[in-house]
Design a protein around this motif. Structure first.
Motif, PDB file in Angstrom:
ATOM      1  N   LEU A  50       0.686  -1.184  -0.054  1.00 44.82           N
ATOM      2  CA  LEU A  50      -0.430  -0.035   0.396  1.00 44.82           C
ATOM      3  C   LEU A  50       0.707   1.103   0.319  1.00 44.82           C
ATOM      4  N   VAL A  51       0.841   2.097  -0.912  1.00 46.53           N
ATOM      5  CA  VAL A  51       1.423   3.679  -0.635  1.00 46.53           C
ATOM      6  C   VAL A  51       0.071   4.342   0.238  1.00 46.53           C
ATOM      7  N   LEU A  52       0.424   4.531   1.236  1.00 49.99           N
ATOM      8  CA  LEU A  52      -0.964   5.937   2.029  1.00 49.99           C
ATOM      9  C   LEU A  52      -0.383   6.978   2.241  1.00 49.99           C
ATOM     10  N   GLY A  53      -1.495   8.099   1.736  1.00 54.81           N
ATOM     11  CA  GLY A  53      -1.674   9.043   1.526  1.00 54.81           C
ATOM     12  C   GLY A  53      -2.232  10.204   2.577  1.00 54.81           C
ATOM     13  N   VAL A  54      -1.671  10.783   3.896  1.00 60.77           N
ATOM     14  CA  VAL A  54      -2.030  11.244   4.682  1.00 60.77           C
ATOM     15  C   VAL A  54      -1.403  12.995   5.253  1.00 60.77           C
ATOM     16  N   PRO A  55      -2.447  13.597   5.473  1.00 59.57           N
ATOM     17  CA  PRO A  55      -1.122  14.893   5.402  1.00 59.57           C
ATOM     18  C   PRO A  55      -0.301  14.980   7.319  1.00 59.57           C
ATOM     19  N   ASN A  56      -0.247  13.422   8.625  1.00 56.67           N
ATOM     20  CA  ASN A  56       0.417  13.909   8.978  1.00 56.67           C
ATOM     21  C   ASN A  56       0.842  12.669   9.132  1.00 56.67           C
TER      22      ASN A  56
ATOM     23  N   VAL B 275      -5.688   3.491 -12.726  1.00 52.73           N
ATOM     24  CA  VAL B 275      -6.456   3.901 -12.091  1.00 52.73           C
ATOM     25  C   VAL B 275      -7.585   3.410 -12.049  1.00 52.73           C
ATOM     26  N   ASP B 276      -8.343   3.554 -10.768  1.00 51.55           N
ATOM     27  CA  ASP B 276     -10.174   3.162 -11.270  1.00 51.55           C
ATOM     28  C   ASP B 276     -10.636   3.788 -10.628  1.00 51.55           C
ATOM     29  N   PRO B 277     -11.922   5.044 -11.278  1.00 50.95           N
ATOM     30  CA  PRO B 277     -12.074   6.076 -11.151  1.00 50.95           C
ATOM     31  C   PRO B 277     -12.453   6.714  -9.273  1.00 50.95           C
ATOM     32  N   GLY B 278     -14.045   5.460  -9.362  1.00 50.72           N
ATOM     33  CA  GLY B 278     -14.803   5.087  -8.422  1.00 50.72           C
ATOM     34  C   GLY B 278     -13.861   5.112  -6.834  1.00 50.72           C
ATOM     35  N   THR B 279     -12.667   4.457  -6.597  1.00 45.22           N
ATOM     36  CA  THR B 279     -12.271   4.779  -5.351  1.00 45.22           C
ATOM     37  C   THR B 279     -10.781   5.823  -5.248  1.00 45.22           C
ATOM     38  N   GLU B 280     -10.355   6.373  -6.385  1.00 46.68           N
ATOM     39  CA  GLU B 280      -8.998   6.690  -7.341  1.00 46.68           C
ATOM     40  C   GLU B 280      -7.607   6.585  -6.825  1.00 46.68           C
ATOM     41  N   VAL B 281      -7.994   4.905  -6.562  1.00 45.52           N
ATOM     42  CA  VAL B 281      -6.657   4.311  -6.465  1.00 45.52           C
ATOM     43  C   VAL B 281      -5.919   3.969  -7.551  1.00 45.52           C
TER      44      VAL B 281
ATOM     45  N   ARG C 215      -4.903  15.363   2.052  1.00 44.10           N
ATOM     46  CA  ARG C 215      -6.378  14.517   2.551  1.00 44.10           C
ATOM     47  C   ARG C 215      -6.217  13.228   2.498  1.00 44.10           C
ATOM     48  N   ARG C 216      -6.922  12.372   3.984  1.00 44.14           N
ATOM     49  CA  ARG C 216      -5.981  10.763   3.845  1.00 44.14           C
ATOM     50  C   ARG C 216      -6.508  10.404   2.308  1.00 44.14           C
ATOM     51  N   ARG C 217      -5.934   9.879   2.300  1.00 44.93           N
ATOM     52  CA  ARG C 217      -5.781   8.659   0.938  1.00 44.93           C
ATOM     53  C   ARG C 217      -5.468   7.509   0.600  1.00 44.93           C
ATOM     54  N   LEU C 218      -5.380   6.246   0.106  1.00 45.61           N
ATOM     55  CA  LEU C 218      -4.880   5.950  -0.663  1.00 45.61           C
ATOM     56  C   LEU C 218      -4.316   5.702  -1.805  1.00 45.61           C
TER      57      LEU C 218
END
Length: 320
Positions: A9-15, A103-109, A63-66
């Protein structure tokens, strides 16, 4: 099945720093600052499981996102087939000699299917359980109460993703990438697998694309309880839902919340499917039945995360 596991996983977070401390407490092993991954991604925090290797990377996002989900495949022919399937769905594809990315447009992953070795796990020692009429453990305490080592997840198991078009997301993963459907909740969710595990990806209907939770395998229910107990001793506000047992998938669970708002799950004893002909997918009508067989009721914040409105606002904010 030519697909065989989730790789990372590559997990995007602000903190990033706070979230990195959380996953260290959770039992993932931070990568050595001198290793190749840290050198390739100097701004990232990379973590390993005991069996799966490097499986989590944290990066900064507003913002948090996968950001990315890795899927392991056996050989280049599998990648060719996936690229062709995605093209038939009119999904743009990036192709290299060892990867297919879309990229899956529905999940934006961003899903990255990559050539990767199959994972071979050493079996956990079988615990001697005393049951009515059978007492294999005599004159000694249960091993689960004697363990003192920190809980270390064995591997990444699955992710649950909110999708703004869950039917399109199901087509993307099923018809495009090659996942198989294990069970569905009517008009709401699909549980899909790329390995013998009952599910590796769950996509469910949501007003905004987001990561609901990531799930990490431990040996047994004692490891779930010990891991969660240690996490809550450090910060009781991490608790979300548990201990319990799901109905779909059958796994024991305990959910905690990281500082960015993502849920992370310790799990054990999930259903496994190795012969498709011997498993018939079910369509569930009752959300409560689908969620769990026993345990405390899920809190409202599990069903609709508290930051959902903020995520919706952030998703529609102008790009910075």
């Amino acid at each position: 099945m030519p697909l065989h596991r989730l790789t990372h996983l590559v997990l995007g977070v602000p903190n990033v720093e706070q979230t990195a401390a959380y996953y260290t407490d959770f039992g993932l092993t931070p990568a050595n600052a001198n290793d190749s991954t840290a050198q390739q991604h100097p701004a990232a925090h990379t973590f390993s499981t005991t069996d799966g290797g490097e499986q989590l990377r944290l990066v900064h996002t507003p913002r948090r996102r996968l950001v990315e989900l890795g899927v392991g495949a056996d050989d280049p022919d599998d990648l060719d087939r996936i690229a062709a399937n995605l093209a038939r769905l009119d999904v743009p594809v990036q192709r290299t000699s060892s990867t297919v990315t879309a990229v899956d447009p529905g999940t934006e992953v961003r899903v990255r299917v990559e050539l990767a070795p199959r994972l071979v796990q050493a079996p956990a020692p079988a615990a001697p359980y005393n049951t009515p009429g059978s007492t294999p453990r005599l004159h000694e305490r249960a091993p689960g109460v004697l363990r003192t080592d920190p809980v270390r997840p064995r591997r990444l198991g699955h992710v649950a993703l909110g999708s703004t078009d869950h039917e399109a997301s199901q087509r993307f993963f099923q018809e495009g990438i090659g996942f198989k459907v294990s069970d569905t909740v009517r008009d709401t969710a699909a549980f899909m697998r790329c390995s013998p595990d009952h599910h590796n990806v769950l996509v469910h209907k949501a007003p905004v694309a987001f990561l609901h939770h990531s799930s990490w395998q431990v040996d047994d229910i004692d490891e779930i309880g010990r891991g969660a107990t240690a996490m809550l001793a450090a910060d009781p506000d991490r608790h979300t839902w548990g201990l319990g047992r799901h109905h779909i998938g059958s796994n024991f669970f305990w959910y905690l919340k990281d500082p960015a708002g993502n849920f992370s799950e310790y799990y054990s004893d999930i259903d496994c499917i190795v012969d498709d002909a011997l498993w018939k997918p079910s369509v569930f009508e009752d959300n409560a039945k689908a969620l769990y067989s026993w345990g405390p009721p899920p809190p409202p914040s599990f069903l609709a995360p508290e930051d959902l409105a903020a995520l919706m606002t952030g998703a529609h904010a102008p790009a910075q």
